[in-house]
Design a protein around this motif. Structure first.
Motif, PDB file in Angstrom:
ATOM      1  N   MET A 215      13.302 -10.984  10.296  1.00  0.00           N
ATOM      2  CA  MET A 215      15.157 -11.107  11.442  1.00  0.00           C
ATOM      3  C   MET A 215      15.619  -9.515  10.800  1.00  0.00           C
ATOM      4  N   LYS A 216      15.866  -9.420   9.470  1.00  0.00           N
ATOM      5  CA  LYS A 216      16.068  -8.272   8.901  1.00  0.00           C
ATOM      6  C   LYS A 216      14.836  -6.399   9.416  1.00  0.00           C
ATOM      7  N   ALA A 217      13.483  -6.587   9.625  1.00  0.00           N
ATOM      8  CA  ALA A 217      12.527  -5.956  10.236  1.00  0.00           C
ATOM      9  C   ALA A 217      13.622  -5.518  11.653  1.00  0.00           C
ATOM     10  N   HIS A 218      12.983  -6.530  12.465  1.00  0.00           N
ATOM     11  CA  HIS A 218      13.570  -6.138  13.866  1.00  0.00           C
ATOM     12  C   HIS A 218      14.804  -6.075  14.110  1.00  0.00           C
ATOM     13  N   TYR A 219      16.128  -6.270  13.816  1.00  0.00           N
ATOM     14  CA  TYR A 219      17.457  -6.119  13.457  1.00  0.00           C
ATOM     15  C   TYR A 219      17.273  -4.063  14.027  1.00  0.00           C
ATOM     16  N   ASN A 220      16.575  -3.741  12.324  1.00  0.00           N
ATOM     17  CA  ASN A 220      17.256  -2.847  11.667  1.00  0.00           C
ATOM     18  C   ASN A 220      16.434  -1.352  12.685  1.00  0.00           C
ATOM     19  N   LYS A 221      15.560  -2.438  13.835  1.00  0.00           N
ATOM     20  CA  LYS A 221      14.443  -1.445  14.258  1.00  0.00           C
ATOM     21  C   LYS A 221      15.473  -1.498  15.967  1.00  0.00           C
ATOM     22  N   TYR A 222      15.864  -2.613  15.785  1.00  0.00           N
ATOM     23  CA  TYR A 222      16.077  -2.568  17.155  1.00  0.00           C
ATOM     24  C   TYR A 222      17.419  -1.315  17.087  1.00  0.00           C
ATOM     25  N   ARG A 223      18.744  -1.490  15.993  1.00  0.00           N
ATOM     26  CA  ARG A 223      19.643   0.094  15.511  1.00  0.00           C
ATOM     27  C   ARG A 223      18.411   1.019  15.101  1.00  0.00           C
ATOM     28  N   SER A 224      17.246   1.430  15.546  1.00  0.00           N
ATOM     29  CA  SER A 224      16.669   2.868  14.973  1.00  0.00           C
ATOM     30  C   SER A 224      16.659   2.990  13.622  1.00  0.00           C
ATOM     31  N   LEU A 225      16.496   2.273  12.827  1.00  0.00           N
ATOM     32  CA  LEU A 225      16.749   2.233  10.759  1.00  0.00           C
ATOM     33  C   LEU A 225      15.846   1.963  10.834  1.00  0.00           C
ATOM     34  N   PRO A 226      15.540   2.734   9.617  1.00  0.00           N
ATOM     35  CA  PRO A 226      14.342   2.009   8.580  1.00  0.00           C
ATOM     36  C   PRO A 226      13.847   1.047   8.671  1.00  0.00           C
ATOM     37  N   ILE A 227      13.179   0.320   7.899  1.00  0.00           N
ATOM     38  CA  ILE A 227      13.303  -1.326   8.330  1.00  0.00           C
ATOM     39  C   ILE A 227      14.121  -1.883   6.467  1.00  0.00           C
ATOM     40  N   ASP A 228      13.835  -1.041   5.616  1.00  0.00           N
ATOM     41  CA  ASP A 228      14.191  -0.950   4.888  1.00  0.00           C
ATOM     42  C   ASP A 228      15.860  -0.822   4.787  1.00  0.00           C
ATOM     43  N   ALA A 229      16.802  -0.538   5.717  1.00  0.00           N
ATOM     44  CA  ALA A 229      17.228   0.181   5.861  1.00  0.00           C
ATOM     45  C   ALA A 229      18.240  -1.225   4.955  1.00  0.00           C
ATOM     46  N   LYS A 230      19.416  -0.438   4.078  1.00  0.00           N
ATOM     47  CA  LYS A 230      20.401  -2.011   4.161  1.00  0.00           C
ATOM     48  C   LYS A 230      21.482  -2.461   5.013  1.00  0.00           C
ATOM     49  N   LEU A 231      21.826  -3.464   4.736  1.00  0.00           N
ATOM     50  CA  LEU A 231      22.764  -4.466   5.674  1.00  0.00           C
ATOM     51  C   LEU A 231      24.229  -4.413   5.510  1.00  0.00           C
ATOM     52  N   THR A 232      25.060  -4.628   6.086  1.00  0.00           N
ATOM     53  CA  THR A 232      26.456  -5.357   5.541  1.00  0.00           C
ATOM     54  C   THR A 232      26.268  -6.110   4.742  1.00  0.00           C
ATOM     55  N   THR A 233      27.680  -7.022   4.081  1.00  0.00           N
ATOM     56  CA  THR A 233      27.456  -8.074   3.733  1.00  0.00           C
ATOM     57  C   THR A 233      27.222  -9.424   4.729  1.00  0.00           C
ATOM     58  N   ALA A 234      27.881  -9.182   5.894  1.00  0.00           N
ATOM     59  CA  ALA A 234      27.410 -10.667   6.523  1.00  0.00           C
ATOM     60  C   ALA A 234      26.644 -10.387   7.637  1.00  0.00           C
ATOM     61  N   GLU A 235      26.113  -9.136   7.147  1.00  0.00           N
ATOM     62  CA  GLU A 235      24.404  -9.322   8.570  1.00  0.00           C
ATOM     63  C   GLU A 235      23.492 -10.132   7.038  1.00  0.00           C
ATOM     64  N   TYR A 236      23.915  -9.426   5.308  1.00  0.00           N
ATOM     65  CA  TYR A 236      22.784 -10.327   5.018  1.00  0.00           C
ATOM     66  C   TYR A 236      23.097 -12.013   4.749  1.00  0.00           C
ATOM     67  N   LEU A 237      24.491 -12.594   5.318  1.00  0.00           N
ATOM     68  CA  LEU A 237      24.020 -13.361   5.068  1.00  0.00           C
ATOM     69  C   LEU A 237      24.034 -14.714   6.811  1.00  0.00           C
ATOM     70  N   VAL A 238      24.313 -13.695   7.470  1.00  0.00           N
ATOM     71  CA  VAL A 238      23.962 -14.404   8.476  1.00  0.00           C
ATOM     72  C   VAL A 238      22.220 -14.964   8.697  1.00  0.00           C
ATOM     73  N   PHE A 239      21.341 -13.735   8.126  1.00  0.00           N
ATOM     74  CA  PHE A 239      19.756 -13.554   8.068  1.00  0.00           C
ATOM     75  C   PHE A 239      19.450 -15.238   6.632  1.00  0.00           C
ATOM     76  N   ALA A 240      20.588 -14.467   6.116  1.00  0.00           N
ATOM     77  CA  ALA A 240      19.962 -15.721   5.091  1.00  0.00           C
ATOM     78  C   ALA A 240      20.062 -16.701   5.446  1.00  0.00           C
ATOM     79  N   SER A 241      21.244 -17.267   6.276  1.00  0.00           N
ATOM     80  CA  SER A 241      21.778 -18.670   6.701  1.00  0.00           C
ATOM     81  C   SER A 241      20.676 -19.068   7.618  1.00  0.00           C
ATOM     82  N   LEU A 242      20.572 -18.363   8.554  1.00  0.00           N
ATOM     83  CA  LEU A 242      18.829 -19.049  10.103  1.00  0.00           C
ATOM     84  C   LEU A 242      17.803 -19.016   9.079  1.00  0.00           C
ATOM     85  N   SER A 243      17.089 -17.919   8.106  1.00  0.00           N
ATOM     86  CA  SER A 243      16.493 -18.491   7.509  1.00  0.00           C
ATOM     87  C   SER A 243      16.107 -20.000   6.959  1.00  0.00           C
TER      88      SER A 243
END
Length: 306
Positions: A205-233
């Motif tokens: 989810m992190k990798a595809h989300y960063n690709k969607y934003r045209s960023l490297p797959i290891d780009a840092k996310l916001t707190t809310a984004e980390y929480l959403v991906f952690a919860s869903l996974s």
């Protein structure tokens, strides 16, 4: 794919900030949310077959009954091994996982290794962590299931009465040997699939989300984004693999006796059907969703600032 197939040193990618970050996340979340973990374990082993176990009808009733019979201390039974277990387990897991993943990436964090290798890395990390921490989880489970006489109605024999974490370790080893400290290990191995599915979903989810934003797959996310991906996974992995936790808790329960995992599965199915394999699911989800959010948020914050 073995850890030596390409000739690289598997220890080359070891970064101990992952260990420190995992320990911080595990300890903090455990101290805050332990009572919910205790409820999950007690519901998981509540099969109605033993007078030594109190009967709970719901989360609120269970919380009130434990507090009435055992006080605030009762809600924190097993917290010491849980803190040690969660801290060491998350620390080791993140250390092993990121070391193995880094090896797969040849040290380049921008390389996307795909869901298959993410699952392999998580599974290998899970097995290594389980081997090192299973005795702690046995002690934690048994302390959580040490009811007061008023709550259970049955006085335990001396070998199953524990005065604390060290006493539980000593008595388990004394009366049951190494085998006793590794009860629940087989369903724990099956449970490795839980971590593998969770980390695969989280990383993808992190990798595809960063690709969607045209960023490297290891780009840092916001707190809310980390929480959403952690919860869903976590939700995805929890619903898929929960029965192993019931089986693991029941095999570690000092009030019950099962010859092996097959016997535990057969007895659970015989007396409770499918429902039996999902006992404690509600307190588990109530506990695990904020728990995993805290762990991953603290981990990403500490690891990212190192």
């Amino acid at each position: 794919m073995s850890l030596s197939s390409n000739g690289r040193n598997p220890l080359a990618g070891v970064k101990y900030e992952h260990l420190v970050a995992g320990v911080f996340g595990g300890v903090a979340s455990t101290l805050i949310l332990h009572p919910l973990d205790l409820l999950k374990i007690r519901f998981a082993v509540s099969d109605g077959s033993s007078a030594a176990k109190p009967h709970y009808t719901g989360l609120t009733q269970a919380m009130c009954q434990i507090f009435r019979h055992e006080g605030i201390r009762g809600l924190y039974r097993g917290v010491t091994p849980n803190v040690w277990g969660a801290g060491s387990a998350w620390g080791l897991y993140f250390l092993f996982y990121n070391t193995i993943k880094s090896w797969f990436q040849s040290g380049n964090s921008k390389v996307h290794i795909g869901p298959g290798l993410h699952m392999v890395a998580a599974a290998e990390a899970g097995i290594l962590t389980l081997v090192m921490t299973n005795p702690i989880w046995v002690v934690k489970t048994r302390l959580c299931l040490q009811y007061s006489d008023g709550a259970g109605g049955k006085v335990l024999q001396e070998s199953h009465r524990y005065n604390g974490m060290v006493d539980a370790f000593v008595k388990t080893y004394k009366y049951e040997g190494v085998r006793g400290l590794y009860k629940g290990f087989v369903p724990g191995i099956f449970g490795v699939s839980h971590g593998a599915l969770q980390f695969m979903a989280y990383e993808e989810m992190k990798a595809h989300y960063n690709k969607y934003r045209s960023l490297p797959i290891d780009a840092k996310l916001t707190t809310a984004e980390y929480l959403v991906f952690a919860s869903l996974s976590k939700l995805f992995a929890a619903v898929t693999t929960y029965p192993y936790q019931v089986l693991r808790a029941r095999m570690q329960d000092q009030h019950a006796h099962y010859d092996n995992l097959r016997h535990c599965i057969r007895e659970t199915w015989r007396y409770e059907g499918v429902v039996g394999f999902y006992r404690g699911m509600s307190p588990y989800l109530v506990h695990v969703m904020p728990n995993i959010c805290l762990v991953f948020l603290i981990y990403e914050t500490v690891a990212g600032s190192s």
